[in-house]
Design an enzyme around this catalytic site. Structure first.
Site, PDB file in Angstrom:
ATOM      1  N   LYS A  16      69.213  46.874  65.194  1.00  0.00           N
ATOM      2  CA  LYS A  16      68.707  47.091  63.823  1.00  0.00           C
ATOM      3  C   LYS A  16      69.724  47.874  63.004  1.00  0.00           C
ATOM      4  CE  LYS A  16      63.999  46.641  65.438  1.00  0.00           C
ATOM      5  NZ  LYS A  16      62.809  47.287  66.007  1.00  0.00           N
ATOM      6  N   GLN A  60      60.377  53.216  66.486  1.00  0.00           N
ATOM      7  CA  GLN A  60      60.452  52.225  67.562  1.00  0.00           C
ATOM      8  C   GLN A  60      59.351  52.495  68.598  1.00  0.00           C
ATOM      9  OE1 GLN A  60      62.734  49.578  67.576  1.00  0.00           O
ATOM     10  NE2 GLN A  60      61.429  48.848  69.217  1.00  0.00           N
ATOM     11  N   ASP A  83      57.678  47.963  58.979  1.00  0.00           N
ATOM     12  CA  ASP A  83      57.201  47.231  60.158  1.00  0.00           C
ATOM     13  C   ASP A  83      55.825  46.608  59.885  1.00  0.00           C
ATOM     14  OD1 ASP A  83      58.675  46.812  62.428  1.00  0.00           O
ATOM     15  OD2 ASP A  83      58.319  48.820  63.272  1.00  0.00           O
TER      16      ASP A  83
END
Ligand code: NAP
Length: 244
Positions: A16, A60, A83
């Protein structure tokens, strides 16, 4: 933000960061030790929520066991939740009025669209009902006018259901779970899985070698849905910056 020493998470975060650098998105990494407390995580999120030059916050998952993941996700400003895991964004996806789409299901939709496959009116079957893949995937397919069935571990006669699919999305988390006899001739098969086979090699939820002989189109693992997930994260972040 990455907490602890999960090696898969490390790879995802590095990828990412690399994607950000490639397309010119400024990024900051908060790599915190396993023993970090929930208060410490929430404090950093609060600071990032307030920072004008930060448009997207990604925590994450999974987080270490002593951390309440739900509390952490809920602490992210929904406007920076690239997200799309915050309940506000999940609700918006449900009603079809959303800014951020969860990255993996969005990547699947983009793959289908770019391949020139029309979803409208098709029988779509999603195997898996997780909050991050299966459920939002089903909603996105529904918003595209598909007829959608969601399967899970308690589904009876799974094979009978999956064989109906014009488009089959596998998000099960079991290596090579989908076999050729579960797939209709000419179906489109999308493999979300990121699993390890008996030799520890990365593979998907679909037995690619078998199913490729039955399917009209099929995504590989690696190199299919995975890179699309990162691309969609970038897209959400750019969108966040442009609508603030
Ligand atoms: P998850 O939370 O473990 O969910 C798995 C789903 O599969 C559950 O709904 C479960 O049913 C269902 N399932 C399990 N065994 C089954 C069976 N025998 N028959 C039918 N359904 C069954 O997994 P996830 O987070 O959705 O992830 C799924 C896969 O996608 C994993 O391999 C993960 O690594 C991968 N993934 C990839 C990306 C990417 O960027 N490519 C992103 C996220 C996830 P129940 O609900 O009844 O337990």
């Amino acid at each position: 933000m990455i907490v602890g020493n999960n090696s898969a998470s490390r790879v995802y975060v590095d990828n990412k960061k690399k994607a950000c650098a490639e397309i010119g998105i400024y990024s900051e990494e908060y790599a915190l030790p396993e023993e970090t407390t929930q208060e410490e995580i929430l404090k950093i999120i609060d600071e990032l929520n307030k920072k004008e030059d930060i448009n997207g916050i990604l925590v994450q998952l999974p987080l270490p066991k002593h951390i309440d993941e739900k509390a952490v996700i809920n602490a992210i400003d929904p406007k920076k939740d690239v997200d799309a895991f915050h309940p506000v964004n999940v609700g918006k996806i449900m009603i079809g009025d959303f800014d951020f789409v969860p990255c993996t299901p969005a990547g699947v939709m983009e793959l289908i669209k770019e391949s020139g496959i029309d979803v409208q009116g098709k029988e779509c079957v999603v195997i898996g009902r997780s909050n991050i893949v299966g459920k939002p995937q089903a909603m996105l397919l529904l918003h595209s006018n598909a007829t959608v069935t969601i399967c899970h571990s308690k589904t009876r006669d799974l094979k009978e259901v999956t064989k109906r699919a014009d488009i089959l999305v596998a998000a099960v988390g079991i290596a090579k779970f989908v076999k050729a006899d579960m797939v209709k001739e000419g179906a489109v098969v999308i493999d979300v899985g990121m699993d390890r086979d008996e030799n520890g090699k990365l593979c998907g939820d679909v037995d690619f070698e078998e199913v490729k002989n039955v399917a009209a189109a099929i995504t590989p693992v690696p190199g299919g849905v995975g890179p699309m997930t990162i691309a969609m994260l970038m897209k959400n972040t750019v969108k966040s910056a442009s609508i603030k």
